[in-house]
Design a protein around this motif. Sequence first.
Motif, PDB file in Angstrom:
ATOM      1  N   LYS A  64      10.271   3.573  41.586  1.00 20.83           N
ATOM      2  CA  LYS A  64      10.128   4.713  40.653  1.00 20.83           C
ATOM      3  C   LYS A  64       9.288   5.842  41.243  1.00 20.83           C
ATOM      4  CE  LYS A  64      10.770   2.741  36.087  1.00 20.83           C
ATOM      5  NZ  LYS A  64      10.933   1.305  36.249  1.00 20.83           N
ATOM      6  N   SER A  65       8.278   5.482  42.059  1.00 20.63           N
ATOM      7  CA  SER A  65       7.357   6.528  42.527  1.00 20.63           C
ATOM      8  C   SER A  65       7.283   6.516  44.056  1.00 20.63           C
ATOM      9  CB  SER A  65       5.972   6.316  41.921  1.00 20.63           C
ATOM     10  OG  SER A  65       5.519   5.021  42.196  1.00 20.63           O
ATOM     11  N   PHE A  66       7.188   7.716  44.609  1.00 14.97           N
ATOM     12  CA  PHE A  66       7.338   7.858  46.066  1.00 14.97           C
ATOM     13  C   PHE A  66       6.268   8.762  46.670  1.00 14.97           C
ATOM     14  CE2 PHE A  66      11.302   6.976  44.097  1.00 14.97           C
ATOM     15  CZ  PHE A  66      11.872   6.012  44.909  1.00 14.97           C
ATOM     16  N   GLN A 121      16.344  13.066  39.526  1.00 16.92           N
ATOM     17  CA  GLN A 121      16.864  11.701  39.268  1.00 16.92           C
ATOM     18  C   GLN A 121      15.898  10.886  38.406  1.00 16.92           C
ATOM     19  OE1 GLN A 121      17.564   9.850  43.107  1.00 16.92           O
ATOM     20  NE2 GLN A 121      18.581  11.689  43.845  1.00 16.92           N
ATOM     21  N   GLY A 122      14.831  11.541  37.923  1.00 15.36           N
ATOM     22  CA  GLY A 122      13.874  10.855  37.059  1.00 15.36           C
ATOM     23  C   GLY A 122      12.815  10.068  37.818  1.00 15.36           C
ATOM     24  N   LYS A 123      12.708  10.290  39.121  1.00 15.75           N
ATOM     25  CA  LYS A 123      11.702   9.579  39.928  1.00 15.75           C
ATOM     26  C   LYS A 123      10.424  10.416  39.976  1.00 15.75           C
ATOM     27  CE  LYS A 123      14.928   6.686  41.811  1.00 15.75           C
ATOM     28  NZ  LYS A 123      14.994   5.264  41.534  1.00 15.75           N
ATOM     29  N   GLU A 124       9.325   9.746  40.299  1.00 17.86           N
ATOM     30  CA  GLU A 124       8.053  10.461  40.417  1.00 17.86           C
ATOM     31  C   GLU A 124       7.671  10.591  41.890  1.00 17.86           C
ATOM     32  OE1 GLU A 124       3.305   9.957  39.338  1.00 17.86           O
ATOM     33  OE2 GLU A 124       4.686   8.319  38.907  1.00 17.86           O
ATOM     34  N   LYS A 179      -0.743   5.113  44.585  1.00 19.31           N
ATOM     35  CA  LYS A 179       0.081   5.155  43.359  1.00 19.31           C
ATOM     36  C   LYS A 179       1.573   4.968  43.634  1.00 19.31           C
ATOM     37  CE  LYS A 179      -2.452   8.704  40.977  1.00 19.31           C
ATOM     38  NZ  LYS A 179      -2.183  10.090  40.648  1.00 19.31           N
ATOM     39  N   ALA A 180       1.986   5.212  44.871  1.00 20.93           N
ATOM     40  CA  ALA A 180       3.429   5.186  45.169  1.00 20.93           C
ATOM     41  C   ALA A 180       3.937   3.755  45.344  1.00 20.93           C
ATOM     42  CB  ALA A 180       3.701   5.995  46.432  1.00 20.93           C
ATOM     43  N   ASP A 181       5.157   3.499  44.802  1.00 20.11           N
ATOM     44  CA  ASP A 181       5.805   2.183  45.025  1.00 20.11           C
ATOM     45  C   ASP A 181       6.387   2.110  46.418  1.00 20.11           C
ATOM     46  OD1 ASP A 181       5.695   1.852  42.273  1.00 20.11           O
ATOM     47  OD2 ASP A 181       7.806   2.422  41.989  1.00 20.11           O
ATOM     48  N   CYS A 182       6.705   3.266  46.964  1.00 21.00           N
ATOM     49  CA  CYS A 182       7.542   3.295  48.162  1.00 21.00           C
ATOM     50  C   CYS A 182       7.220   4.551  48.975  1.00 21.00           C
ATOM     51  CB  CYS A 182       9.001   3.320  47.674  1.00 21.00           C
ATOM     52  SG  CYS A 182      10.229   3.462  48.953  1.00 21.00           S
TER      53      CYS A 182
END
Length: 227
Positions: free
Chosen positions: A20-22, A52-55, A85-88
Amino acid sequence: MIITKRRDVKELQENIKDYKSFFLLGCSECATLCATGGEPEIKALKEELEKQGKEVTGSFVAKTGCQVLGTKVELKKSSKEALDKADCILVMSCGAGTQTSVELFEDKPVYPTNDSLFLGNMTRMQMFDERCSLCGECILDGTGGICPITACPKGLLNGPCGGTNEGKCEVSSEIDCAWVRIYNRLSKINRLKDMEQIVEPKNWASHRKPMNLNTREKASSGKDKPV
Ligand code: SF4
Ligand code: SF4
């Protein structure tokens, strides 16, 4: 410089669909010059992801993305919170820059946004030509400074082949025959006698991957190391 091109968007979307978050990481050197990893491209990808609704928790353009220690220090100073904070992590540089992030973020998924194509020279803005294939044993001294391993589609060490036709290559009439170019160059610098030297087959076994070099101690390369 390392020439990169943006990967297919669908491929990237498939890779990141579970996150979700990058954090977006570019590079101020080759990727910026290739327009694949500078500020404008980061801004564009951020907008794309947000649609695309990503953060996007943050972004940074590393000075030299393939420099592991330098990038680590820069990111620690500039972006620690956004990275946490980022997932990826999405890396907008070459494959070497991507692997810097893999080394720095052991517990986070890291994906490249670019394909790394070749080592190239920039001839005009956004125009790149491959000139060297990093063969490890340069033969430019005998070829007037033109690399037949790269410029000849067959990589002929001695040429031209029988297919050369009015200065063009038999593989593609859009390519000048590398060996005609070499001949013309040697002629201009009064070194045509270099054409008479037969270049022995290269010892490709000495070009084992992964190569490495340590200039801090005694210079060494992959070829000096046991397999
Ligand atoms: S011979 Fe060609 S491929 Fe090999 S190092 Fe020299 S320029 Fe690069
Ligand atoms: S025509 Fe020239 S460049 Fe083309 S394959 Fe033969 S030697 Fe190489």
